[in-house]
Design a protein around this motif. Sequence first.
Motif, short mmCIF file in Angstrom:
data_model
loop_
_atom_site.label_atom_id
_atom_site.label_comp_id
_atom_site.label_asym_id
_atom_site.label_seq_id
_atom_site.Cartn_x
_atom_site.Cartn_y
_atom_site.Cartn_z
N PRO A 1 0.82 -1.23 0.00
CA PRO A 1 0.00 0.00 0.00
C PRO A 1 0.85 1.28 0.00
CG PRO A 1 -0.18 -1.15 2.11
CD PRO A 1 0.61 -2.03 1.23
N LEU A 2 1.99 1.23 0.71
CA LEU A 2 2.78 2.47 0.84
C LEU A 2 3.47 2.86 -0.48
CD1 LEU A 2 4.44 2.16 4.37
CD2 LEU A 2 2.54 3.61 3.67
N SER A 3 3.67 1.84 -1.35
CA SER A 3 4.40 2.14 -2.59
C SER A 3 3.66 3.17 -3.45
CB SER A 3 4.63 0.86 -3.39
OG SER A 3 3.39 0.33 -3.77
N PHE A 4 2.36 3.29 -3.20
CA PHE A 4 1.59 4.29 -3.95
C PHE A 4 2.13 5.70 -3.71
CE2 PHE A 4 -1.37 0.80 -4.19
CZ PHE A 4 -1.81 0.90 -5.51
N ILE A 5 2.67 5.90 -2.52
CA ILE A 5 3.23 7.22 -2.20
C ILE A 5 4.33 7.58 -3.21
CG2 ILE A 5 4.53 8.55 -0.45
CD1 ILE A 5 3.13 6.85 1.68
N ALA A 6 5.09 6.53 -3.63
CA ALA A 6 6.17 6.80 -4.59
C ALA A 6 5.69 6.64 -6.04
CB ALA A 6 7.33 5.84 -4.32
N ILE B 1 2.59 7.09 -7.50
CA ILE B 1 1.74 8.15 -8.09
C ILE B 1 2.59 9.36 -8.55
CG2 ILE B 1 -0.16 9.76 -7.63
CD1 ILE B 1 -1.36 7.39 -5.93
N PRO B 2 3.45 9.91 -7.64
CA PRO B 2 4.28 11.02 -8.16
C PRO B 2 5.22 10.55 -9.27
CG PRO B 2 4.72 10.63 -5.82
CD PRO B 2 3.65 9.70 -6.23
N GLY B 3 5.60 9.25 -9.24
CA GLY B 3 6.50 8.70 -10.27
C GLY B 3 5.83 8.75 -11.64
N ILE B 4 4.59 8.27 -11.68
CA ILE B 4 3.84 8.26 -12.95
C ILE B 4 3.63 9.71 -13.44
CG2 ILE B 4 1.62 7.68 -14.02
CD1 ILE B 4 1.56 5.18 -12.25
N MET C 1 5.53 12.25 -12.76
CA MET C 1 6.83 12.74 -13.26
C MET C 1 7.11 12.20 -14.67
SD MET C 1 9.04 14.63 -11.53
CE MET C 1 10.66 14.00 -11.92
N ALA C 2 6.75 10.90 -14.88
CA ALA C 2 6.98 10.26 -16.18
C ALA C 2 6.24 11.01 -17.28
CB ALA C 2 6.54 8.80 -16.11
N PHE C 3 5.00 11.44 -16.95
CA PHE C 3 4.21 12.18 -17.94
C PHE C 3 4.83 13.54 -18.24
CE2 PHE C 3 0.54 9.29 -17.26
CZ PHE C 3 0.33 9.01 -18.62
N ILE C 4 5.23 14.23 -17.17
CA ILE C 4 5.76 15.58 -17.34
C ILE C 4 7.07 15.56 -18.14
CG2 ILE C 4 6.85 17.50 -16.10
CD1 ILE C 4 4.75 17.31 -14.02
N THR C 5 7.97 14.61 -17.71
CA THR C 5 9.30 14.61 -18.33
C THR C 5 9.33 13.79 -19.61
OG1 THR C 5 9.88 12.74 -16.97
CG2 THR C 5 10.53 14.89 -16.15
N GLY C 6 8.32 12.97 -19.81
CA GLY C 6 8.29 12.12 -21.00
C GLY C 6 9.26 10.95 -20.89
N LEU C 7 9.72 10.65 -19.65
CA LEU C 7 10.64 9.52 -19.44
C LEU C 7 9.86 8.21 -19.47
CD1 LEU C 7 13.01 10.81 -16.63
CD2 LEU C 7 13.67 10.22 -18.95
N GLN C 8 10.04 7.48 -20.53
CA GLN C 8 9.27 6.24 -20.71
C GLN C 8 9.62 5.19 -19.66
OE1 GLN C 8 9.66 4.43 -24.49
NE2 GLN C 8 8.14 5.76 -25.44
N PHE C 9 10.93 5.11 -19.41
CA PHE C 9 11.36 4.04 -18.49
C PHE C 9 10.74 4.22 -17.10
CE2 PHE C 9 13.99 6.63 -15.93
CZ PHE C 9 14.27 5.86 -14.80
N LEU C 10 10.59 5.50 -16.72
CA LEU C 10 10.01 5.79 -15.39
C LEU C 10 8.58 5.26 -15.32
CD1 LEU C 10 11.13 7.21 -12.91
CD2 LEU C 10 9.94 9.28 -13.60
N PHE C 11 7.91 5.45 -16.41
CA PHE C 11 6.54 4.98 -16.49
C PHE C 11 6.50 3.46 -16.36
CE2 PHE C 11 2.79 3.65 -18.93
CZ PHE C 11 1.80 4.30 -18.19
N ILE C 12 7.40 2.81 -17.13
CA ILE C 12 7.44 1.33 -17.11
C ILE C 12 7.80 0.82 -15.70
CG2 ILE C 12 8.61 -0.73 -18.06
CD1 ILE C 12 8.99 0.95 -20.64
#
Length: 459
Positions: A43-48, A50-53, A55-66
């Motif tokens: 459950p706690l991983s969502f804390i990391a 959600i902002p990760g996804i 960030m992936a959208f903002i920066t366009g970093l595909q790997f981050l999304f994956i």
Amino acid sequence: MKQIWNRYRSTVFQNCTDASQSSEELSYWRNYLFALTILYIAPLSFIAIIPGIYMAFITGLQFLFIANILTLLILPIIAFYPGLSLGVRKFIFFFGLYLASTALLYELGSFGPGLIFLLATTFFITLIYDEKKAIWSVYIITVICITFGVLIYFEATESIMLQEYRIDSWFALSANLIFLCLVAVLIVPGLFRGLQSSLQKRNQLQAEVLKNKEELEQSMIQLKEKALELQESNRELEQFAYTASHDLKEPLRMIRNFMDLLEKNYAPQLDDKAKKYIHFAADGAKRMNELIDDLLEYSRISRLYSEFETVDMNKLVDSVIGMFEAQIEEQNAVVGREQLPQVIGVPVSLKLVFQNLIGNALKYHDKNTAPRVEIKGEETETHWAFSVSDNGIGIDEKYFDEIFLLFKRLHSNSEYSGTGMGLAMCKKVVEQHGGEIWVTSEKGKGSTFYFTIKKDRQA
Ligand code: ADP
């Protein structure tokens, strides 16, 4: 909500622990820690994530999304996917962690959490796996460091790593990373070994205590059984002594009566020798009668004399002294007593004790000196204690214990008459009252008999 959490918790624990292990094994606690980690990390991983996804959208970093999507998938698989062995779940978890931290390091360099994750994974492995497996984390880190070193050296990728590090600074960082991992792998299992051995020692100790307790309980039961058997056989013996003595009295009376008749009616026909024989026979019968009387009295203690009540020992002792009045006068004896305490006891039994002790004090005496008998009594915290002292012939120290045995006599009947039962009777009464009896004496100077009565009995 609580119900959902409880169900979630029990599923995670079911999948991520080994039910066959007992909590006394260290590996149980390692698995417990793993299950606990999954329980909270999922459950706690969502804390990391959600902002990760985001960030992936903002920066366009595909790997981050994956990476974030992978984490989203992997954790539920570890926690819930049925049929996977615990080993596989652990492997997936750590594989995922290494993958994620390597990817983060590759893509974000020191700006991302890759290095911290790598280090944390190693520490975590030392907690979850035993020494032999944990050492693999050092190999893995080494391989990662070398791979990255090669990539940096040959400038083989476009990764941020290449812009950030030169080969010498990467070498220094790798050396520190490997050093820290090695320290963790060497130190943490040491701590666990200590814990394991103290756990084993505690269990061993507990098992020993348990075994001793069981043995003790077993012997207590046996002891109780033996005590009961002893009580029963004592009772039977007393009953037998009583019946035998009782039945012996009748034929004995006949013997004595016919001896009397023989002496009276045939006196003129009998010569001196015959008269002497008759006298011996009558004397033997008289002594036998005394013995039987004493035996009967002995068998009555505890069996018949068993009513405990408050007893004024002053009155009791005075009445016993009264019984010896004629003898005291005849021997010119002085029998004195101090103020005595009140006790809880069986009056008839206690009377027997003083009767025997005072009787002996007057009897075992040099013919030329007047007997002086002194009776004392005092109260202690747990007992009432009494003593009867005399200035008689005294007793050799080697007989201090023996004289309390049934029929034990130190003198022939021609010296001092008796049955050898008096002190045995005293001992039986004193034991009935939860006390002890003993003697101190100096030959030729006198003896003092002591006895105690336990106080905690109700009247
Ligand atoms: P009994 O007096 O019938 O012989 P007891 O059991 O009363 O039997 O005494 C056992 C023995 O202890 C006696 O035979 C005697 O030798 C010794 N004894 C007891 N009381 C005294 C005493 N006050 N002084 C010296 N000897 C004693």
